[in-house]
Design a protein around this motif. Structure first.
Motif, PDB file in Angstrom:
ATOM      1  N   GLU A  19      42.032  51.049  43.201  1.00  0.00           N
ATOM      2  CA  GLU A  19      40.484  50.752  43.074  1.00  0.00           C
ATOM      3  C   GLU A  19      40.284  49.231  43.232  1.00  0.00           C
ATOM      4  OE1 GLU A  19      36.552  51.174  40.268  1.00  0.00           O
ATOM      5  OE2 GLU A  19      38.358  51.328  39.293  1.00  0.00           O
ATOM      6  N   TYR A  20      41.102  48.415  42.673  1.00  0.00           N
ATOM      7  CA  TYR A  20      41.189  47.256  42.863  1.00  0.00           C
ATOM      8  C   TYR A  20      41.558  46.707  44.514  1.00  0.00           C
ATOM      9  CZ  TYR A  20      42.770  42.015  42.785  1.00  0.00           C
ATOM     10  OH  TYR A  20      43.059  40.750  43.006  1.00  0.00           O
ATOM     11  N   LEU A  21      42.455  47.321  45.025  1.00  0.00           N
ATOM     12  CA  LEU A  21      42.828  47.255  46.321  1.00  0.00           C
ATOM     13  C   LEU A  21      41.618  47.715  47.361  1.00  0.00           C
ATOM     14  CD1 LEU A  21      46.451  48.496  46.359  1.00  0.00           C
ATOM     15  CD2 LEU A  21      45.620  46.271  46.245  1.00  0.00           C
ATOM     16  N   ALA A  22      41.053  48.789  47.060  1.00  0.00           N
ATOM     17  CA  ALA A  22      39.984  49.134  47.915  1.00  0.00           C
ATOM     18  C   ALA A  22      39.009  48.177  47.735  1.00  0.00           C
ATOM     19  CB  ALA A  22      39.448  50.490  47.542  1.00  0.00           C
ATOM     20  N   ARG A  23      38.849  47.505  46.652  1.00  0.00           N
ATOM     21  CA  ARG A  23      37.548  46.151  46.681  1.00  0.00           C
ATOM     22  C   ARG A  23      38.136  45.101  47.187  1.00  0.00           C
ATOM     23  NH1 ARG A  23      32.543  46.495  44.906  1.00  0.00           N
ATOM     24  NH2 ARG A  23      32.061  47.553  43.001  1.00  0.00           N
ATOM     25  N   ALA A  24      39.429  44.948  47.295  1.00  0.00           N
ATOM     26  CA  ALA A  24      39.788  43.870  48.045  1.00  0.00           C
ATOM     27  C   ALA A  24      39.717  43.998  49.542  1.00  0.00           C
ATOM     28  CB  ALA A  24      41.280  43.678  47.932  1.00  0.00           C
ATOM     29  N   GLY A  25      39.693  45.336  50.125  1.00  0.00           N
ATOM     30  CA  GLY A  25      39.533  45.502  51.458  1.00  0.00           C
ATOM     31  C   GLY A  25      38.279  45.833  51.902  1.00  0.00           C
ATOM     32  N   LEU A  57      35.339  39.947  47.446  1.00  0.00           N
ATOM     33  CA  LEU A  57      35.831  38.962  47.050  1.00  0.00           C
ATOM     34  C   LEU A  57      35.842  38.615  45.486  1.00  0.00           C
ATOM     35  CD1 LEU A  57      35.946  36.694  50.036  1.00  0.00           C
ATOM     36  CD2 LEU A  57      37.706  37.947  49.154  1.00  0.00           C
ATOM     37  N   GLN A  58      34.248  38.553  45.135  1.00  0.00           N
ATOM     38  CA  GLN A  58      34.106  38.337  43.992  1.00  0.00           C
ATOM     39  C   GLN A  58      34.943  39.303  42.735  1.00  0.00           C
ATOM     40  OE1 GLN A  58      30.374  39.374  41.778  1.00  0.00           O
ATOM     41  NE2 GLN A  58      29.633  40.759  43.455  1.00  0.00           N
ATOM     42  N   TYR A  59      35.640  40.333  43.024  1.00  0.00           N
ATOM     43  CA  TYR A  59      36.037  41.187  42.307  1.00  0.00           C
ATOM     44  C   TYR A  59      37.537  40.978  41.913  1.00  0.00           C
ATOM     45  CZ  TYR A  59      31.765  43.790  42.151  1.00  0.00           C
ATOM     46  OH  TYR A  59      30.478  44.027  42.179  1.00  0.00           O
ATOM     47  N   MET A  60      38.082  39.969  42.903  1.00  0.00           N
ATOM     48  CA  MET A  60      39.403  39.664  43.001  1.00  0.00           C
ATOM     49  C   MET A  60      39.706  38.663  41.853  1.00  0.00           C
ATOM     50  SD  MET A  60      40.343  39.645  47.053  1.00  0.00           S
ATOM     51  CE  MET A  60      41.985  39.774  46.764  1.00  0.00           C
ATOM     52  N   SER A  61      41.078  39.082  41.412  1.00  0.00           N
ATOM     53  CA  SER A  61      41.500  38.023  40.454  1.00  0.00           C
ATOM     54  C   SER A  61      41.592  36.638  40.699  1.00  0.00           C
ATOM     55  CB  SER A  61      43.047  38.629  39.838  1.00  0.00           C
ATOM     56  OG  SER A  61      44.233  38.169  40.919  1.00  0.00           O
ATOM     57  N   ASP A  62      41.686  35.651  39.722  1.00  0.00           N
ATOM     58  CA  ASP A  62      41.630  34.337  40.038  1.00  0.00           C
ATOM     59  C   ASP A  62      43.003  33.895  40.855  1.00  0.00           C
ATOM     60  OD1 ASP A  62      39.227  34.025  38.867  1.00  0.00           O
ATOM     61  OD2 ASP A  62      39.948  33.427  36.948  1.00  0.00           O
ATOM     62  N   GLU A  63      44.067  34.490  40.262  1.00  0.00           N
ATOM     63  CA  GLU A  63      45.343  34.392  40.825  1.00  0.00           C
ATOM     64  C   GLU A  63      45.124  34.766  42.487  1.00  0.00           C
ATOM     65  OE1 GLU A  63      45.599  34.629  36.680  1.00  0.00           O
ATOM     66  OE2 GLU A  63      44.727  36.170  38.134  1.00  0.00           O
ATOM     67  N   ASP A  64      44.798  36.031  42.931  1.00  0.00           N
ATOM     68  CA  ASP A  64      44.786  36.344  44.289  1.00  0.00           C
ATOM     69  C   ASP A  64      43.672  35.458  44.746  1.00  0.00           C
ATOM     70  OD1 ASP A  64      46.691  38.524  44.160  1.00  0.00           O
ATOM     71  OD2 ASP A  64      45.046  40.012  43.969  1.00  0.00           O
ATOM     72  N   VAL A  65      42.660  35.075  44.441  1.00  0.00           N
ATOM     73  CA  VAL A  65      41.606  34.221  45.263  1.00  0.00           C
ATOM     74  C   VAL A  65      42.744  32.656  45.316  1.00  0.00           C
ATOM     75  CG1 VAL A  65      39.597  32.983  45.092  1.00  0.00           C
ATOM     76  CG2 VAL A  65      39.754  35.197  44.294  1.00  0.00           C
ATOM     77  N   HIS A  66      43.129  32.409  44.359  1.00  0.00           N
ATOM     78  CA  HIS A  66      43.965  31.186  44.511  1.00  0.00           C
ATOM     79  C   HIS A  66      45.005  31.211  45.466  1.00  0.00           C
ATOM     80  CE1 HIS A  66      46.450  27.472  43.474  1.00  0.00           C
ATOM     81  NE2 HIS A  66      45.178  27.039  42.692  1.00  0.00           N
ATOM     82  N   ALA A  67      45.747  31.957  45.567  1.00  0.00           N
ATOM     83  CA  ALA A  67      46.724  32.462  46.733  1.00  0.00           C
ATOM     84  C   ALA A  67      46.103  32.483  48.131  1.00  0.00           C
ATOM     85  CB  ALA A  67      47.314  33.690  46.564  1.00  0.00           C
ATOM     86  N   MET A  68      45.106  33.223  48.263  1.00  0.00           N
ATOM     87  CA  MET A  68      44.446  33.207  49.606  1.00  0.00           C
ATOM     88  C   MET A  68      43.710  31.779  49.881  1.00  0.00           C
ATOM     89  SD  MET A  68      42.082  36.637  48.834  1.00  0.00           S
ATOM     90  CE  MET A  68      41.344  36.499  50.587  1.00  0.00           C
ATOM     91  N   SER A  69      43.422  31.075  48.978  1.00  0.00           N
ATOM     92  CA  SER A  69      43.017  29.638  49.233  1.00  0.00           C
ATOM     93  C   SER A  69      43.967  28.753  49.643  1.00  0.00           C
ATOM     94  CB  SER A  69      42.150  29.067  48.052  1.00  0.00           C
ATOM     95  OG  SER A  69      41.093  29.912  47.527  1.00  0.00           O
ATOM     96  N   THR A  70      45.181  29.121  48.907  1.00  0.00           N
ATOM     97  CA  THR A  70      46.412  28.072  49.269  1.00  0.00           C
ATOM     98  C   THR A  70      47.170  28.426  50.592  1.00  0.00           C
ATOM     99  OG1 THR A  70      47.114  28.106  47.020  1.00  0.00           O
ATOM    100  CG2 THR A  70      48.845  27.912  48.683  1.00  0.00           C
ATOM    101  N   TYR A  71      46.782  29.711  51.154  1.00  0.00           N
ATOM    102  CA  TYR A  71      47.209  30.042  52.445  1.00  0.00           C
ATOM    103  C   TYR A  71      46.224  29.494  53.395  1.00  0.00           C
ATOM    104  CZ  TYR A  71      47.835  32.880  56.614  1.00  0.00           C
ATOM    105  OH  TYR A  71      48.208  33.135  58.051  1.00  0.00           O
ATOM    106  N   LEU A  72      45.052  29.618  53.372  1.00  0.00           N
ATOM    107  CA  LEU A  72      43.936  29.306  54.219  1.00  0.00           C
ATOM    108  C   LEU A  72      43.881  27.736  54.212  1.00  0.00           C
ATOM    109  CD1 LEU A  72      40.827  31.384  52.943  1.00  0.00           C
ATOM    110  CD2 LEU A  72      41.940  31.436  55.055  1.00  0.00           C
ATOM    111  N   LYS A  73      44.325  27.148  53.168  1.00  0.00           N
ATOM    112  CA  LYS A  73      44.325  25.656  53.251  1.00  0.00           C
ATOM    113  C   LYS A  73      45.424  25.189  54.157  1.00  0.00           C
ATOM    114  CE  LYS A  73      44.626  21.126  50.618  1.00  0.00           C
ATOM    115  NZ  LYS A  73      43.491  20.543  51.565  1.00  0.00           N
TER     116      LYS A  73
END
Length: 432
Positions: free
Chosen positions: A52-58, A282-298
């Motif tokens: 369910e979390y992954l389906a939200r992420a996608g 994206l609002q449903y993703m964990s803080d850790e995943d959002v931080h990881a995505m931000s790290t990559y995007l930067k």
């Protein structure tokens, strides 16, 4: 990063999401009628929760659910330059959904872009990104979709123009634009960076909006993440590789994370298609995943710029007239929220001064905002967002061009003047 992907040759089967989380399967897991079943009820519940979390992420729900309809029952019309396609039912209904699909069938669709019967899927189902998803994550999403209520709604036939209704043509498209293969971590990068890359490049399929497409509906890979106009939606997905647009090299990680998770940050707010992505996904993703995505995007490196779209230019004299006219319009209609100095009151009212999205070569987004207004998404971190009122009824094409020209050229901004014809072209553009 828009998930609807209303371009290329539009969507077909399943949508999924990605996450590098511990595998919940063990040697004691087994298949029952082609369905993944965990060793214990507790394990199965955990597997479904992961899916369910992954389906939200996608952001599966965005494409496979019509507004007001049953979740995942499909039927969403997706206009493309090649005709209209309709998303399929992916509930576990045996007749019209994926009830008779095995986990192998599901993974094949995600990994190879082929349906249960082996037929080729149209590439607006972003299998070119989903091929990077791990088998464990695919199985988890499959388990989750098998757990939702089945809906007996048939999938509507696509309405593609000739010759695009001939799936055999996809063989050539796939040869040019598809490379099958799961994500391989970069050993020179951190675990967090690889996690972010996996999410962004895989089921996040951010490149489908932030990369221009060519006349064949294929991505311009030489300008990956360099931005592009989303056909038929008439929103511009800004470049993530250039600080002249939305390049994030000089952003703080916190500002990037806030924008992804909450839809607003000290640097700006999201509107249009990206607002839907944040709201649904994206609002449903964990803080850790959002931080990881931000790290990559930067860290996305500078790449070739996106192919330039034709943009009507104004003469220097007329541009000067627009600038002067726009100053008064801004003072009368905009300064109350965005301040006379353009600094706004972030995060409620984003700054316009030194805002890359305002002064990009493409003026599509600021014109759309002045015409149509809009709201950032309502999220847990920003439950009551402040909105932008529409001015389409109050301002003429020249007045809109004037005020957009003013904000693009004031307070140190270096955008070009906007033509009233550009405003006229976008005034009748679809809002979705």
């Amino acid at each position: 990063m828009k998930r609807k992907s209303l371009f290329a040759l539009s969507a077909v089967v399943v949508v999924a999401a990605a996450a590098l989380v511990p595998v919940l399967w063990s040697g004691s897991d087994y298949l029952h009628n082609g369905t993944a079943v965990a060793a214990t009820p507790a394990d199965q519940a955990a597997l479904i929760k992961k899916g369910e979390y992954l389906a939200r992420a996608g952001d599966c729900i965005a494409c496979h659910t019509v507004r007001g309809g049953k979740e995942f029952s499909g039927g969403l019309p997706m206009a493309t330059p090649f005709g209209t396609l309709f998303t399929p039912n992916i509930t576990p209904d045996d007749q019209y959904g994926i009830g008779k699909w095995s986990q192998d069938d599901f993974y094949r669709a995600m990994h190879t872009g082929r349906s249960k019967d082996g037929s080729l899927l149209y590439p607006a189902f972003p299998f070119t990104s989903y091929t990077k998803v791990s088998r464990a994550d695919s199985d988890a999403i499959y388990a989750y979709l098998r757990s939702v209520p089945p809906v007996s709604v048939p999938s509507r036939p696509h309405e593609l123009k000739f010759p695009f209704n001939n799936r055999n043509l996809l063989i050539g498209w796939r040869t040019l634009f598809f490379r099958e293969g799961e994500y391989k971590p970069d050993p020179t990068k951190s675990v967090e960076w690889n996690r972010g890359a996996y999410l962004i490049e895989g089921l996040g399929h951010c490149g489908m909006c932030h990369t221009s497409i060519n006349a064949m509906g294929g991505p311009v890979n030489s300008a990956a993440f360099a931005g592009g106009l989303i056909p038929l939606q008439n929103w511009y997905a800004p470049s993530l590789t250039s600080n002249k647009e939305a390049g994030l090299g000089d952003w703080d990680i916190k500002d990037i994370s806030d924008l992804l998770k909450n839809g607003v940050s000290q640097r700006g707010a999201v509107f249009g298609p990206m607002a839907e992505v944040v709201h649904n996904s994206l609002q449903y993703m964990s803080d850790e995943d959002v931080h990881a995505m931000s790290t990559y995007l930067k860290t996305i490196p500078q790449k070739s710029e996106a192919p330039e779209h034709l943009q009507l230019e104004t003469s220097e004299q007329f541009g000067g007239e627009l600038l002067k006219q726009g100053q008064k319009i801004y003072a009368d209609n905009c300064a109350k929220c965005h301040s006379e100095n353009g600094l706004g009151m972030p995060p409620s009212f984003p700054p316009l001064a030194n805002n890359q999205s305002i002064q990009m070569p493409s003026a599509v987004n600021p014109i759309r905002m002045v015409l149509n207004g809009g709201y950032p998404p309502s999220t847990g971190g920003n439950p009551k967002p402040y909105g932008m009122p529409p001015f389409a009824q109050a301002l003429s094409n020249q007045e809109v061009a004037a005020v957009v020209t003013y904000i693009r050229q004031s307070w140190g901004n270096h955008g070009t003047a906007v033509s009233p014809q550009q405003v006229s072209d976008l005034r009748s553009a679809p809002l979705d």
